[in-house]
Design an enzyme around this catalytic site. Structure first.
Site, PDB file in Angstrom:
ATOM      1  N   ALA A  17       0.833  -1.215   0.000  1.00 57.79           N
ATOM      2  CA  ALA A  17       0.000   0.000   0.000  1.00 57.79           C
ATOM      3  C   ALA A  17       0.863   1.258   0.000  1.00 57.79           C
ATOM      4  CB  ALA A  17      -0.930  -0.005   1.213  1.00 57.79           C
ATOM      5  N   SER A  40       9.244   0.744   8.944  1.00 57.38           N
ATOM      6  CA  SER A  40      10.058   0.209  10.027  1.00 57.38           C
ATOM      7  C   SER A  40      10.488  -1.222   9.719  1.00 57.38           C
ATOM      8  CB  SER A  40       9.239   0.249  11.322  1.00 57.38           C
ATOM      9  OG  SER A  40       9.763  -0.653  12.247  1.00 57.38           O
ATOM     10  N   VAL A  48       2.419 -11.071   2.442  1.00 60.23           N
ATOM     11  CA  VAL A  48       1.612 -11.892   1.528  1.00 60.23           C
ATOM     12  C   VAL A  48       0.912 -10.933   0.562  1.00 60.23           C
ATOM     13  CG1 VAL A  48       1.162 -14.020   2.819  1.00 60.23           C
ATOM     14  CG2 VAL A  48      -0.112 -11.940   3.389  1.00 60.23           C
ATOM     15  N   LYS A  79      -1.902 -14.583 -14.739  1.00 61.49           N
ATOM     16  CA  LYS A  79      -3.082 -15.145 -14.068  1.00 61.49           C
ATOM     17  C   LYS A  79      -4.300 -14.879 -14.938  1.00 61.49           C
ATOM     18  CE  LYS A  79      -6.051 -14.425 -10.066  1.00 61.49           C
ATOM     19  NZ  LYS A  79      -6.259 -13.736  -8.797  1.00 61.49           N
ATOM     20  N   THR A 347      -8.622  -9.172  -3.999  1.00 64.17           N
ATOM     21  CA  THR A 347      -9.144  -7.811  -4.178  1.00 64.17           C
ATOM     22  C   THR A 347      -8.400  -6.747  -3.387  1.00 64.17           C
ATOM     23  OG1 THR A 347     -10.821  -8.524  -2.590  1.00 64.17           O
ATOM     24  CG2 THR A 347     -11.485  -8.348  -4.887  1.00 64.17           C
ATOM     25  N   ILE A 349      -5.168  -5.706  -3.180  1.00 68.09           N
ATOM     26  CA  ILE A 349      -4.259  -4.819  -3.918  1.00 68.09           C
ATOM     27  C   ILE A 349      -5.081  -3.935  -4.847  1.00 68.09           C
ATOM     28  CG2 ILE A 349      -2.370  -4.754  -5.614  1.00 68.09           C
ATOM     29  CD1 ILE A 349      -1.287  -7.310  -4.244  1.00 68.09           C
TER      30      ILE A 349
HETATM   31  C1  LIG Z   1      -3.403 -14.105   4.351  1.00 62.28           C
HETATM   32  C2  LIG Z   1      -3.445 -12.969   3.389  1.00 62.28           C
HETATM   33  C3  LIG Z   1      -3.365 -13.219   2.016  1.00 62.28           C
HETATM   34  C4  LIG Z   1      -3.445 -12.160   1.102  1.00 62.28           C
HETATM   35  N1  LIG Z   1      -3.442 -12.417  -0.248  1.00 62.28           N
HETATM   36  C5  LIG Z   1      -3.675 -11.404  -1.112  1.00 62.28           C
HETATM   37  C6  LIG Z   1      -3.731 -11.620  -2.506  1.00 62.28           C
HETATM   38  O1  LIG Z   1      -3.520 -12.720  -3.001  1.00 62.28           O
HETATM   39  N2  LIG Z   1      -4.001 -10.569  -3.313  1.00 62.28           N
HETATM   40  C7  LIG Z   1      -4.208  -9.316  -2.819  1.00 62.28           C
HETATM   41  O2  LIG Z   1      -4.511  -8.399  -3.585  1.00 62.28           O
HETATM   42  N3  LIG Z   1      -4.086  -9.081  -1.505  1.00 62.28           N
HETATM   43  C8  LIG Z   1      -3.838 -10.072  -0.646  1.00 62.28           C
HETATM   44  N4  LIG Z   1      -3.717  -9.803   0.682  1.00 62.28           N
HETATM   45  C9  LIG Z   1      -3.712  -8.432   1.138  1.00 62.28           C
HETATM   46  C10 LIG Z   1      -2.343  -7.822   0.885  1.00 62.28           C
HETATM   47  O3  LIG Z   1      -1.365  -8.586   1.547  1.00 62.28           O
HETATM   48  C11 LIG Z   1      -2.314  -6.385   1.404  1.00 62.28           C
HETATM   49  O4  LIG Z   1      -3.392  -5.685   0.867  1.00 62.28           O
HETATM   50  C12 LIG Z   1      -1.052  -5.701   0.974  1.00 62.28           C
HETATM   51  O5  LIG Z   1       0.066  -6.447   1.309  1.00 62.28           O
HETATM   52  C13 LIG Z   1      -0.962  -4.333   1.584  1.00 62.28           C
HETATM   53  O6  LIG Z   1      -0.585  -4.373   2.922  1.00 62.28           O
HETATM   54  P1  LIG Z   1      -0.248  -2.992   3.613  1.00 62.28           P
HETATM   55  O7  LIG Z   1       0.799  -2.311   2.818  1.00 62.28           O
HETATM   56  O8  LIG Z   1      -1.522  -2.277   3.850  1.00 62.28           O
HETATM   57  O9  LIG Z   1       0.302  -3.429   5.045  1.00 62.28           O
HETATM   58  P2  LIG Z   1       1.712  -4.090   5.475  1.00 62.28           P
HETATM   59  O10 LIG Z   1       2.308  -4.931   4.430  1.00 62.28           O
HETATM   60  O11 LIG Z   1       1.454  -4.726   6.805  1.00 62.28           O
HETATM   61  O12 LIG Z   1       2.668  -2.848   5.676  1.00 62.28           O
HETATM   62  C14 LIG Z   1       2.579  -2.035   6.810  1.00 62.28           C
HETATM   63  C15 LIG Z   1       3.765  -1.079   6.829  1.00 62.28           C
HETATM   64  O13 LIG Z   1       3.608  -0.162   7.914  1.00 62.28           O
HETATM   65  C16 LIG Z   1       4.822  -0.081   8.631  1.00 62.28           C
HETATM   66  N5  LIG Z   1       4.545   0.287  10.016  1.00 62.28           N
HETATM   67  C17 LIG Z   1       3.572  -0.189  10.828  1.00 62.28           C
HETATM   68  N6  LIG Z   1       3.662   0.378  12.040  1.00 62.28           N
HETATM   69  C18 LIG Z   1       4.697   1.256  11.976  1.00 62.28           C
HETATM   70  C19 LIG Z   1       5.311   2.142  12.913  1.00 62.28           C
HETATM   71  N7  LIG Z   1       4.895   2.230  14.170  1.00 62.28           N
HETATM   72  N8  LIG Z   1       6.363   2.867  12.495  1.00 62.28           N
HETATM   73  C20 LIG Z   1       6.834   2.784  11.215  1.00 62.28           C
HETATM   74  N9  LIG Z   1       6.290   1.964  10.307  1.00 62.28           N
HETATM   75  C21 LIG Z   1       5.249   1.200  10.688  1.00 62.28           C
HETATM   76  C22 LIG Z   1       5.435  -1.472   8.484  1.00 62.28           C
HETATM   77  O14 LIG Z   1       6.815  -1.433   8.731  1.00 62.28           O
HETATM   78  C23 LIG Z   1       5.116  -1.764   7.028  1.00 62.28           C
HETATM   79  O15 LIG Z   1       6.076  -1.169   6.196  1.00 62.28           O
HETATM   80  C24 LIG Z   1      -3.594 -10.844   1.590  1.00 62.28           C
HETATM   81  C25 LIG Z   1      -3.609 -10.602   2.962  1.00 62.28           C
HETATM   82  C26 LIG Z   1      -3.547 -11.640   3.858  1.00 62.28           C
HETATM   83  C27 LIG Z   1      -3.590 -11.357   5.321  1.00 62.28           C
END
Ligand SMILES: Cc1cc2nc3c(=O)[nH]c(=O)nc-3n(C[C@H](O)[C@H](O)[C@H](O)COP(=O)(O)OP(=O)(O)OC[C@H]3O[C@@H](n4cnc5c(N)ncnc54)[C@H](O)[C@@H]3O)c2cc1C
Length: 503
Positions: A17, A40, A48, A79, A347, A349
Site C-alpha cells: 500500500a 520500520s 503476503v 493469471k 481484491t 491490492i
Molecule cells: C493471508 C493474506 C493473504 C493475502 N493475499 C492477497 C492476494 O492474493 N491478493 C491481494 O490483492 N491481496 C492479498 N492480501 C492483502 C495484501 O497482503 C495487502 O493488501 C497488501 O500487502 C498491503 O498491505 P499494507 O501495505 O496495507 O500493510 P503491510 O504490508 O502490513 O505494511 C505495513 C507497513 O507499515 C509499517 N509500520 C507499521 N507500524 C509502523 C510504525 N509504528 N512505524 C513505522 N512503520 C510502521 C510497516 O513497517 C510496514 O512497512 C492478503 C492478505 C492476507 C492477510
C-alpha cells in the site's frame, strides 16, 4: 491570496500500500509535492498478497512500468482466473475466469442462449466454460498476450499477474525514490495532533526525529496507526459474514506445472491458495479458528503442497471488515489499515489501487472540504460492500454437509443486496452491474453457476434464434475458441520469452 495547496505528504508504511501510493502520487502529482515515506524494518510488512486482478495493468501503465522489467523483477507469472475446488460441493471444480464468456447478440447477454440450449436438453450446449477463451487457455497452461481472437469478433485473453509481494514493493520503491520520494527507516512512536481541530501535524520516530506533513496517508497495515489508534476511527466487523480469521502461509517449490491461474481449494473450515511464481509457489490456508485449530490448519496446508516447503509456516491473524471512515480529517487510510475482506478474490491490492486513484482524483487543498471527504468515504464504502457481497457469495452458495462450518455459511443471513441478486438470478437469469462496482456480470455468473445455482428461466430475447441457428451459433463459438487456444504457446514459455526481453 493565501496559497492553500498541499505541499507535504507523509506516507506511513512501506508495504504494498505504501509503495503503490508513493509511486502513483510521485508520477501524477510529484512536481509540486514533497513526499516522505516512513517504514520500520523492525515491524516489517504482512509479506503476503501475491495474486492480482486485471486492472493492475492500468496501474502499472499509469506509473510507467515496463511489463517485462516488472515480471522479471518480481518473479511474476500470468493469471487468467481463479479455480475453485470443493466450493459448491465436495469434488466440484469451476473457474472464475477473467474476460468474457461467449458473445452477446444485440441486447441479449450470451448466457441466455446457453441457458436456452441447456434447458432444451441439448447435450452439445456443453459447459459455460466451453465459451470462455480464458478458461480454455488456462486449463491447458497456455498464454499469450492477445487482445482479440484473430479474424473473429471475440475478445482475446484478459490477464492479471501473480508476483512476489516483497519484490513488487522493492521494485516500486526503486521507481519512487528515483522520482524523488524520501524514504525514512524508523519506528513511529508518537502521533502529534493539532490541539484545536485534531488534525495530524507530525509523527515522532523512536530516534526522536519529528516529521511534519499536511496530508497523511496511513499505510501502516492492520495496526492502523493513524486512522485507528490516533484518530479513533472505528472498525465495522464483518466476521458474521466472513468468518475466517487466520491464515497460515508458507512458500514452497513449484509443482510440475506452471499454471496461469490461482487455485483455491476449499477444506473443512476454510480454503487453501496456491499461487505459482517463477521461482516458487505461494501457499496458504485461510481458516476459521472457531472451527479448527491452528495445528490442524497447518497440517492440512503442509499435507497439500505440491513441492518441498522453503520456510517454516507462519500464521497471520485478521478480522474481516472495514474502517467506519476511510478518510478522516487530514488522514486517508489505504491498504490493510482501511479494512480487509479476505484474499479469496485477490481484491486487496485492487482496493489499494482504487483508493489511491480516488485520492488523486479528489486531491484536497488545505481546506479539506467536508463534502469531498464525504464523497470519498461513500465511494470507497460502496466498493468495499459490493466486493464483500461477492466474497460472501462463495461461502453462502454451497451444498456441503460434511462440516458445521459449511452448513453455517449456507444457513447464515446474508446482506439484503446479495439476497436480491441471488433471487433475481434464480428467477430470471438476470444479473446487473450497479454503478462502478468491481465485478462484472460475467464474474457473478460464473460463481453462481459454478456453485450450482441454475436459473429457472432466461430472457425471451434469447428465443429470437431458431433451434438450428442457436445450435450453429454455439458450435461456431466453441470451434473458434478451441482452434485458437491450440495455437497459443505454453505459459512457461511465454513467461521465459518476456523475461528474456527485459532490460
Ligand atoms: C493471508 C493474506 C493473504 C493475502 N493475499 C492477497 C492476494 O492474493 N491478493 C491481494 O490483492 N491481496 C492479498 N492480501 C492483502 C495484501 O497482503 C495487502 O493488501 C497488501 O500487502 C498491503 O498491505 P499494507 O501495505 O496495507 O500493510 P503491510 O504490508 O502490513 O505494511 C505495513 C507497513 O507499515 C509499517 N509500520 C507499521 N507500524 C509502523 C510504525 N509504528 N512505524 C513505522 N512503520 C510502521 C510497516 O513497517 C510496514 O512497512 C492478503 C492478505 C492476507 C492477510
Amino acid at each position: 491570496m493565501q496559497d492553500m495547496r498541499i505541499r507535504r505528504v507523509v506516507i506511513v508504511g512501506g508495504g504494498t500500500a505504501g509503495w503503490m501510493s508513493a509511486a502513483l502520487l510521485t508520477k501524477v502529482l510529484g512536481a509540486g509535492l514533497s513526499i516522505t515515506l516512513i517504514e520500520s524494518d523492525e515491524i516489517g510488512t504482512v509479506g503476503v498478497g501475491e495474486a492480482t486482478i486485471p486492472p493492475i495493468q492500468v496501474f502499472n501503465q499509469a506509473i510507467g512500468m515496463n511489463e517485462a522489467d516488472f515480471v522479471k523483477a518480481t518473479g511474476g507469472t500470468f493469471k487468467l482466473g481463479i479455480e475453485f475446488e470443493n466450493w459448491g460441493g465436495l469434488g466440484d471444480r469451476y473457474m472464475h475466469a477473467f474476460g468474457t464468456i461467449g458473445r452477446p447478440l444485440g441486447l441479449t447477454p450470451f448466457h441466455n442462449f446457453w441457458l436456452r440450449a441447456r434447458q432444451a436438453g441439448k447435450a452439445d450446449a456443453g459447459s459455460l466454460w466451453d465459451y470462455s477463451f480464458n478458461y480454455q487457455a488456462a486449463s491447458r497452461d497456455r498464454y499469450a498476450r492477445l487482445d482479440r481472437i484473430p479474424n473473429s469478433p471475440l475478445e482475446g485473453i484478459v490477464e492479471a499477474y501473480h508476483f512476489d509481494a516483497g519484490l513488487y514493493a522493492r521494485f516500486l520503491r526503486q521507481g519512487s525514490e528515483a522520482g524523488g520520494v524520501k524514504r525514512i527507516e524508523g519506528m513511529i512512536t508518537g502521533v502529534n495532533r493539532d490541539g484545536e481541530n485534531g488534525f495530524i501535524r507530525s509523527v515522532t520516530l523512536k530516534s526522536g526525529e519529528t516529521i511534519e506533513g499536511d496530508l497523511f496517508i496511513d499505510c501502516s497495515g492492520f495496526r492502523a496507526l493513524l486512522i485507528g489508534e490516533a484518530l479513533g476511527v472505528g472498525y465495522e466487523d464483518w466476521t458474521h459474514w466472513l468468518p475466517c480469521d487466520r491464515a497460515v502461509a508458507v512458500p514452497a517449490e513449484n509443482g510440475p506445472r506452471l499454471r496461469p491461474y490461482t487455485q483455491s481449494i476449499a477444506h473443512k473450515a476454510g480454503w487453501q491458495w496456491r499461487i505459482p511464481l517463477q521461482h516458487r509457489a505461494g501457499n496458504g490456508h485461510v481458516f476459521s479458528s472457531s472451527h479448527i485449530s491452528e495445528d490442524e490448519a497447518t497440517a492440512t496446508l503442509m499435507g497439500n503442497l505440491e513441492g518441498k516447503p522453503l520456510a517454516d509456516p507462519r500464521t497471520i491473524r485478521f478480522r474481516t471488515g472495514r474502517r467506519a471512515k476511510f478518510w478522516e480529517k487530514n488522514c486517508v487510510s489505504v491498504g490493510l489499515s482501511s479494512g480487509f475482506l479476505e484474499p479469496l478474490e485477490s481484491t486487496s491490492i485492487h482496493l489499494i489501487q482504487t483508493s489511491i486513484v480516488r485520492l488523486v482524483q479528489m486531491f484536497p487543498d488545505l481546506n479539506f472540504a467536508a463534502a469531498n471527504i464525504a464523497e470519498y468515504n461513500a465511494q470507497v464504502g460502496f466498493e468495499y460492500e459490493r466486493v464483500r457481497d461477492f466474497i460472501i457469495l462463495h461461502y453462502h452458495l454451497n451444498r456441503r454437509t460434511d462440516t458445521a462450518f459449511w452448513t453455517a455459511c449456507r444457513e447464515m443471513a446474508v446482506p439484503e443486496s446479495l439476497t436480491h441478486r441471488l433471487d433475481l438470478f434464480r428467477q430470471t437469469g438476470r444479473i446487473f452491474r450497479e454503478n462502478n462496482e468491481l465485478f462484472s456480470e460475467v464474474a457473478w455468473l460464473q460463481v453462481m453457476v459454478g456453485q450450482g445455482l441454475m436459473p429457472e428461466s432466461f430472457t425471451p430475447l434469447a428465443d429470437k434464434l431458431s433451434d438450428e441457428q442457436l445450435g450453429q451459433y454455439l458450435a461456431d463459438l466453441r470451434q473458434i475458441i478451441d482452434a485458437n487456444v491450440a495455437r497459443l504457446p505454453g505459459h512457461r514459455e511465454a513467461v521465459a520469452r518476456l523475461v528474456a526481453s527485459a532490460a
